[in-house]
Design a protein around this motif. Structure first.
Motif, PDB file in Angstrom:
ATOM      1  N   TYR A 187       0.845  -1.191   0.000  1.00  0.00           N
ATOM      2  CA  TYR A 187       0.000   0.000   0.000  1.00  0.00           C
ATOM      3  C   TYR A 187       0.882   1.242   0.000  1.00  0.00           C
ATOM      4  CZ  TYR A 187      -3.482  -3.345   1.806  1.00  0.00           C
ATOM      5  OH  TYR A 187      -4.318  -4.428   1.977  1.00  0.00           O
ATOM      6  N   PHE A 188       0.458   2.255  -0.742  1.00  0.00           N
ATOM      7  CA  PHE A 188       1.118   3.552  -0.634  1.00  0.00           C
ATOM      8  C   PHE A 188       0.201   4.463   0.167  1.00  0.00           C
ATOM      9  CE2 PHE A 188       2.672   7.696  -1.407  1.00  0.00           C
ATOM     10  CZ  PHE A 188       4.049   7.525  -1.445  1.00  0.00           C
ATOM     11  N   THR A 189       0.697   4.982   1.320  1.00  0.00           N
ATOM     12  CA  THR A 189      -0.200   5.577   2.301  1.00  0.00           C
ATOM     13  C   THR A 189       0.063   7.045   2.625  1.00  0.00           C
ATOM     14  OG1 THR A 189       1.217   4.560   3.994  1.00  0.00           O
ATOM     15  CG2 THR A 189      -0.838   3.424   3.446  1.00  0.00           C
ATOM     16  N   GLU A 190       1.169   7.635   2.149  1.00  0.00           N
ATOM     17  CA  GLU A 190       1.364   9.060   2.459  1.00  0.00           C
ATOM     18  C   GLU A 190       2.414   9.704   1.586  1.00  0.00           C
ATOM     19  OE1 GLU A 190       2.099  10.285   6.648  1.00  0.00           O
ATOM     20  OE2 GLU A 190       3.495  11.752   5.794  1.00  0.00           O
ATOM     21  N   GLN A 191       2.103  10.917   1.105  1.00  0.00           N
ATOM     22  CA  GLN A 191       3.095  11.813   0.503  1.00  0.00           C
ATOM     23  C   GLN A 191       2.584  13.233   0.587  1.00  0.00           C
ATOM     24  OE1 GLN A 191       5.877  10.252  -0.461  1.00  0.00           O
ATOM     25  NE2 GLN A 191       6.974  12.179  -0.778  1.00  0.00           N
ATOM     26  N   TRP A 192       3.410  14.122   1.096  1.00  0.00           N
ATOM     27  CA  TRP A 192       2.985  15.511   1.242  1.00  0.00           C
ATOM     28  C   TRP A 192       3.233  16.310  -0.019  1.00  0.00           C
ATOM     29  CZ3 TRP A 192       6.324  19.621   4.142  1.00  0.00           C
ATOM     30  CH2 TRP A 192       7.611  19.672   3.599  1.00  0.00           C
ATOM     31  N   VAL A 193       2.570  17.464  -0.102  1.00  0.00           N
ATOM     32  CA  VAL A 193       2.921  18.539  -1.018  1.00  0.00           C
ATOM     33  C   VAL A 193       3.375  19.705  -0.143  1.00  0.00           C
ATOM     34  CG1 VAL A 193       2.112  20.174  -2.745  1.00  0.00           C
ATOM     35  CG2 VAL A 193       1.310  17.801  -2.804  1.00  0.00           C
ATOM     36  N   GLN A 194       4.571  20.170  -0.379  1.00  0.00           N
ATOM     37  CA  GLN A 194       5.131  21.234   0.463  1.00  0.00           C
ATOM     38  C   GLN A 194       4.568  22.595   0.069  1.00  0.00           C
ATOM     39  OE1 GLN A 194       9.406  21.535   0.338  1.00  0.00           O
ATOM     40  NE2 GLN A 194       9.496  22.798   2.182  1.00  0.00           N
ATOM     41  N   ALA A 195       4.044  23.314   1.061  1.00  0.00           N
ATOM     42  CA  ALA A 195       3.527  24.658   0.825  1.00  0.00           C
ATOM     43  C   ALA A 195       4.680  25.611   0.466  1.00  0.00           C
ATOM     44  CB  ALA A 195       2.805  25.161   2.070  1.00  0.00           C
TER      45      ALA A 195
END
Length: 480
Positions: free
Chosen positions: A332-340
């Motif tokens: 499962y791929f469960t997290e990746q952010w987009v940086q503000a």
């Protein structure tokens, strides 16, 4: 040579013919022929461009039935199938739930219908991650059994999910009223501080004396959520178990997680008839051995559904290493952010290439972006929590702005519902892509133009091949 007499006769004949044709063309008896048009195709084409000139918009041009050309062809093979997809979505953090719940009722209803509904103007989000206790994107740190310093509660007599009754559970109930089949994954950022070696919400490890008590904490959580009408499909044991710096956070080594699962959590789930899936790791793809080493233990493996990953380090292809080592277990791929504050052209290119396309091509059953919603200042967050986590949407009162992660997920979630199957398609560096067959037998192909120039190409799918094009850095979802 042609004589002058013959030339004169030819001119007379041509002039007479012209007059005849002109009169004939004016005749009401002549049929009216429409101007020639490009042939239509049954495939629908939805486009997002780096300039935002098109944002998940259905196109009326840019796609035709296949024409003869020498362009690259994406060949889709329905006969070769891979994993079934659980879904695409976000983390509904406590902060996200608070912002949504504080909107006006009409604005909230409209937003939730847009996110989780199935209508033409909805994006059909099918999977959500939530936190067990606080994540770092809650307004404050809490667990479900916080005690004054020096006190313990081994039997979890004081356990309570009361902190979630204000915002998270009401929002989840409204979501489930729109989509009863939305899938929920729950993840703790820390155990209660009194159970930890450093007696702190930051870092430290779960003290071995409390392994059995912590397993009971999970059972009580799943039962309490179920009592509120919220079914938890799966849990991960610990968010980012190799990250001791967040607030909250907790370290858990692979041997510790293995022993906790096989000696405590797995058996207590079984004893209490808990069918919620147990998923490992939930951290970066630079350390695939964490998951593989636990799955190599048969006693632990018997209780485990699969492994979860983030991509703040490592390569997305590493998911296939875990799958290949234990093909009977899911990834499962469960997290990746987009940086503000975000960079829309760069964000969509990287996230589509690595996650929406890359993760399913490496066996992932889910693709989840990080935070669903934040305010214009990237709040709320805990003291020491993430200050630059851009929400998929920005909520300012009852006003919503849709950011890159909204469109990144929407290009898949709107067209690839739970139960869809990834199918074979050839790919290239310039035109990475992924293909799916949906439960209602539609074919969906998501393609990124990974170059700095416009690319023309073909897609051969469903016996109805098309020729199409994408401008530089654009993404298209094609549906047959």
């Amino acid at each position: 040579m042609i004589s002058n007499k013959v030339m004169t006769s030819l001119k007379i004949i041509l002039f007479a013919s012209f007059i005849y044709l002109q009169n004939s063309c004016d005749s009401k008896d002549m049929p009216n022929y429409a101007p020639p048009v490009v042939g239509t195709t049954e495939a629908k084409f939805y486009l997002t461009t780096p300039s935002k000139s098109s944002l998940l918009q259905l196109q009326t041009n840019g796609i035709t039935p296949l024409t003869t050309n020498n362009n690259f062809t994406i060949n889709v093979n329905e006969g070769t199938t891979y994993q079934k997809m659980d879904g695409f979505g976000y983390t509904l953090t406590g902060g996200s739930a608070m912002l949504i719940n504080n909107m006006s009722q009409s604005a909230k209803n409209s937003l939730l219908q847009e996110l989780f509904g199935q209508g033409e103007n909805s994006i059909g989000v099918s999977y959500l991650r939530i936190s067990i206790g606080a994540s770092d994107l809650d307004a404050s740190v809490f667990t479900y059994n916080d005690l004054p310093a020096g006190q313990t509660d081994v039997n979890q007599a004081n356990f309570s999910i009361a902190p979630d009754l204000t915002h998270l559970i009401p929002v989840l109930k409204e979501i489930k009223a729109i989509n009863p089949n939305v899938i929920l994954l729950a993840t703790p950022w820390t155990a209660p501080s009194w159970m930890k070696t450093n007696v702190s919400s930051i870092g430290g490890s779960l003290a071995t004396a409390y392994y059995a008590s912590y397993a009971n904490y999970f059972v009580k959580y799943i039962q309490a959520m179920q009592a509120n009408g919220i079914a938890i499909d799966a849990i991960t044991i610990q968010n980012e178990p190799e990250n001791p710096h967040n607030n909250p956070s907790m370290v858990m080594t692979a041997p510790e997680q293995r022993d906790f699962i096989k000696n405590n959590l797995g058996p207590v789930f079984k004893a209490n008839n808990i069918t919620t899936k147990i998923i490992l790791f939930d951290h970066n793809l630079d350390n695939v051995n964490y998951a593989i080493s636990i799955l190599n233990d048969p006693a632990a493996k018997a209780f485990i559904d699969g492994s979860a990953f983030h991509l703040y380090a490592g390569q997305i292809e590493n998911m296939s290493q875990v799958h290949n080592a234990h093909p009977d277990k899911n990834v499962y791929f469960t997290e990746q952010w987009v940086q503000a504050p975000g960079n829309f052209p760069d964000d969509i290119k990287w996230h589509f290439r690595e996650l929406v396309i890359g993760a399913p091509r490496n066996w992932s059953k889910t693709v989840l972006e990080w935070n669903l919603a934040a305010d214009p200042n990237n709040n709320p967050h805990t003291p020491g929590g993430c200050t630059e986590c851009l929400g998929a949407i920005t909520i300012n009162g009852s006003t919503v702005v849709r950011n890159s992660a909204y469109y990144i997920i929407a290009h898949a979630s709107k067209f690839v519902p739970t139960g869809s199957t990834r199918i074979e398609s050839n790919t290239s560096v310039e035109l990475p892509n992924v293909a799916f067959k949906t439960p209602d037998n539609k074919i969906v192909v998501i393609v990124l133009n990974n170059t700095g120039a416009q690319k023309s190409f073909n897609i051969n799918a469903g016996g109805k091949p098309v020729s199409t094009m994408l401008s530089a850095g654009s993404v298209g979802t094609y549906v047959w």
